[in-house]
Design an enzyme around this catalytic site. Structure first.
Site, PDB file in Angstrom:
ATOM      1  N   THR A 132       0.859  -1.255  -0.097  1.00 21.83           N
ATOM      2  CA  THR A 132      -0.171  -0.197   0.096  1.00 21.83           C
ATOM      3  C   THR A 132       0.650   1.277  -0.129  1.00 21.83           C
ATOM      4  O   THR A 132       1.803   1.249   0.753  1.00 21.83           O
ATOM      5  CB  THR A 132      -0.925   0.131   1.348  1.00 21.83           C
ATOM      6  OG1 THR A 132      -1.678   1.528   1.331  1.00 21.83           O
ATOM      7  CG2 THR A 132      -0.265  -0.253   2.481  1.00 21.83           C
ATOM      8  N   ASP A 134       0.057   3.670   1.229  1.00 19.66           N
ATOM      9  CA  ASP A 134      -0.515   4.544   2.397  1.00 19.66           C
ATOM     10  C   ASP A 134       0.413   4.221   3.802  1.00 19.66           C
ATOM     11  O   ASP A 134       0.212   4.676   4.777  1.00 19.66           O
ATOM     12  CB  ASP A 134      -1.961   4.179   2.989  1.00 19.66           C
ATOM     13  CG  ASP A 134      -2.954   4.782   1.926  1.00 19.66           C
ATOM     14  OD1 ASP A 134      -2.542   5.448   0.934  1.00 19.66           O
ATOM     15  OD2 ASP A 134      -4.259   4.866   2.284  1.00 19.66           O
ATOM     16  N   ARG A 169       0.470  33.322  -1.989  1.00 24.12           N
ATOM     17  CA  ARG A 169      -0.883  32.819  -1.853  1.00 24.12           C
ATOM     18  C   ARG A 169      -0.762  31.375  -0.579  1.00 24.12           C
ATOM     19  O   ARG A 169       0.421  31.291  -0.409  1.00 24.12           O
ATOM     20  CB  ARG A 169      -0.933  31.925  -3.254  1.00 24.12           C
ATOM     21  CG  ARG A 169      -1.737  32.821  -3.950  1.00 24.12           C
ATOM     22  CD  ARG A 169      -2.006  32.126  -5.328  1.00 24.12           C
ATOM     23  NE  ARG A 169      -2.807  33.065  -6.296  1.00 24.12           N
ATOM     24  CZ  ARG A 169      -2.758  32.603  -7.662  1.00 24.12           C
ATOM     25  NH1 ARG A 169      -2.273  31.759  -8.040  1.00 24.12           N
ATOM     26  NH2 ARG A 169      -3.534  33.464  -8.444  1.00 24.12           N
ATOM     27  N   ARG A 178      -5.842   7.219   3.497  1.00 21.69           N
ATOM     28  CA  ARG A 178      -7.304   7.041   3.763  1.00 21.69           C
ATOM     29  C   ARG A 178      -7.573   7.053   5.192  1.00 21.69           C
ATOM     30  O   ARG A 178      -8.200   7.757   6.009  1.00 21.69           O
ATOM     31  CB  ARG A 178      -7.636   5.571   3.065  1.00 21.69           C
ATOM     32  CG  ARG A 178      -9.145   4.978   3.524  1.00 21.69           C
ATOM     33  CD  ARG A 178      -9.284   3.992   2.931  1.00 21.69           C
ATOM     34  NE  ARG A 178      -9.548   3.764   1.560  1.00 21.69           N
ATOM     35  CZ  ARG A 178     -10.752   4.031   0.947  1.00 21.69           C
ATOM     36  NH1 ARG A 178     -11.561   4.672   1.682  1.00 21.69           N
ATOM     37  NH2 ARG A 178     -10.589   4.231  -0.131  1.00 21.69           N
ATOM     38  N   GLN A 281      -0.093  10.000  -7.381  1.00 20.55           N
ATOM     39  CA  GLN A 281       1.109   9.231  -6.188  1.00 20.55           C
ATOM     40  C   GLN A 281       1.006   7.844  -6.334  1.00 20.55           C
ATOM     41  O   GLN A 281       2.026   7.070  -6.022  1.00 20.55           O
ATOM     42  CB  GLN A 281       0.441   9.635  -5.000  1.00 20.55           C
ATOM     43  CG  GLN A 281       0.375  11.018  -4.768  1.00 20.55           C
ATOM     44  CD  GLN A 281      -0.661  11.689  -3.425  1.00 20.55           C
ATOM     45  OE1 GLN A 281      -0.156  11.730  -2.173  1.00 20.55           O
ATOM     46  NE2 GLN A 281      -1.848  11.637  -3.709  1.00 20.55           N
TER      47      GLN A 281
HETATM   48  O1  F6P Z   1      -5.261   2.474  -0.214  1.00 18.60           O
HETATM   49  C1  F6P Z   1      -4.652   3.233  -1.194  1.00 18.60           C
HETATM   50  C2  F6P Z   1      -5.343   4.132  -1.885  1.00 18.60           C
HETATM   51  O2  F6P Z   1      -4.558   4.701  -2.697  1.00 18.60           O
HETATM   52  C3  F6P Z   1      -5.925   5.500  -0.704  1.00 18.60           C
HETATM   53  O3  F6P Z   1      -4.969   6.261  -0.293  1.00 18.60           O
HETATM   54  C4  F6P Z   1      -7.217   5.831  -1.486  1.00 18.60           C
HETATM   55  O4  F6P Z   1      -7.985   6.326  -0.604  1.00 18.60           O
HETATM   56  C5  F6P Z   1      -7.637   4.767  -2.518  1.00 18.60           C
HETATM   57  O5  F6P Z   1      -6.456   3.743  -2.613  1.00 18.60           O
HETATM   58  C6  F6P Z   1      -8.197   5.255  -3.602  1.00 18.60           C
HETATM   59  O6  F6P Z   1      -8.533   4.212  -4.066  1.00 18.60           O
HETATM   60  P1  F6P Z   1      -9.025   4.184  -5.769  1.00 18.60           P
HETATM   61  O7  F6P Z   1      -8.007   3.809  -6.894  1.00 18.60           O
HETATM   62  O8  F6P Z   1     -10.021   3.139  -5.915  1.00 18.60           O
HETATM   63  O9  F6P Z   1      -9.658   5.411  -6.155  1.00 18.60           O
END
Ligand code: F6P
Length: 349
Positions: A132, A134, A169, A178, A281
């Site tokens: 992940t 995250d 700004r 998440r 990202q």
């Molecule tokens: O879990 C990884 C992640 O990139 C989160 O940071 C994000 O909320 C989610 O996946 C986004 O998912 P999707 O690709 O389904 O929009």
């Protein structure tokens, strides 16, 4: 060639959930190591969906050649949850049997590995690889993909700095995260953000505006605010793009950056712009760190298979790659280390 110790001859591999830079290095490492120890490798397309539908591809030295620097996953991915429909589970088990898969390596985050845990309890021979951007899986110091995401976000913050300064700004950068604010905290520290807002601590809008005003008072007429998508205001709820739940019960987060930007402009009177980094990202080539970590994870995953350590996932602890029970990685989320966040706060304002 070293003969396999366990009874495994045919090994399946799949990638599930959101994609992440570093998945291809893992697939390459799994395939190369498995072939080295005499196993054949079946790639399963699109996560659990491919196992339900029997959508597979043979992986050999040729098919994983040249994929090390490639972003995404050559196997494709999905957010399909086989536990949503009993018939899907039946089909999944049938595919495993028909393809004569002796063991499976599941590369994924909390959702994919959650399914892997349940299947392992039912007797399927599964080894997990945590993934992940995250970085919120427990029992591993880092997941691959995180370093790439942090570098992308840091570069974005650097770029926002120069335009913020020219126009005097406030720039709000919304990054992914998440449940945990790891990307925001690391990229915020690395990029010299003036405020970093994360899901672990409710946003105090008065305090944010006060910090910005104090910067102005000392001659800094621009500010950079980094906010994780999962951050919320005190007494507020998550900002969402869509209320509809996916098969694992998640809403689509997004919007906190704009909500925050509007409030900052209203309360301070300073011109504010918002940038949502979103899937930038997650895309593109993995950093060297993520390529190395993915490679080490892939090799170790095959070693666990050969040793018969099923129900385990690979993890980085210090500088060692070890096996830990999958449910320990997914049971509780790894939120931001508050000692690190306290360091970030020293530089607020
Ligand atoms: O879990 C990884 C992640 O990139 C989160 O940071 C994000 O909320 C989610 O996946 C986004 O998912 P999707 O690709 O389904 O929009």
């Amino acid at each position: 060639m070293t003969p396999p110790v366990s009874a495994v001859r045919r090994l399946g591999v799949l990638t599930g959930g959101g994609d992440c830079p570093g998945l291809n290095p893992v697939i390459r490492a799994v395939t190369r190591k498995a072939i080295q120890v005499g196993l054949s490798v079946i790639g399963i397309r699109n996560g659990w969906k491919g196992l339900i539908e029997g959508d597979t591809v043979l992986l050999d030295l040729q098919s994983v050649s040249g994929i090390l620097p490639k972003g995404g996953t050559i196997l494709g991915t999905s957010r399909t949850n086989p536990y949503k429909r009993p018939e899907d589970l039946t089909r999944l088990r049938e595919t495993v049997k028909r393809l004569q898969l002796d063991a499976l390596i599941a590369i994924g985050g909390e959702d994919t590995l959650g399914v892997a845990t349940k299947l392992a309890r039912e007797g399927l021979k599964i080894v997990g690889v945590p993934k992940t951007i995250d970085n919120d899986l427990s029992m591993t110091d880092f997941t691959f993909g995180f370093d790439t995401a942090v570098n992308i976000a840091t570069e974005a913050i650097d770029r926002l700095h120069t335009t913020a300064e020219s126009h005097h700004r406030i720039m709000v950068a919304e990054v992914m995260g998440r449940h945990a604010g790891w990307i925001a905290t690391y990229a915020g520290i690395a990029g010299g953000a003036d405020v970093i807002l994360i899901p672990e601590e409710p946003i105090d809008i008065e305090q944010v505006c006060e910090i910005i005003k104090q910067r102005h008072a000392r001659g800094k007429d621009f500010s950079i605010i980094v906010v994780a998508e999962g951050a919320r205001f005190k007494h507020g709820t998550n900002a969402v793009v869509e209320e509809k739940l996916d098969e694992f019960g998640h809403v689509r987060l997004g919007g906190i950056g704009h909500a925050l930007g509007n409030l900052i402009e209203q309360r301070t009177g300073y011109e504010t712009r918002v940038t949502v980094l979103g899937h930038l990202q997650r895309g593109g080539s993995p950093t060297a760190f993520d390529r190395v970590l993915g490679t080490r994870f892939g090799v170790k995953a095959v070693e666990l298979v050969v040793e018969g350590q099923f129900g385990y996932m690979v993890s980085l602890q210090g500088n060692r790659i070890v096996g830990v029970p999958i449910e320990q990685g997914t049971g509780t989320l790894k939120t931001v280390d508050m000692d690190l966040y306290r360091i970030a706060k020293i530089f607020f304002g």
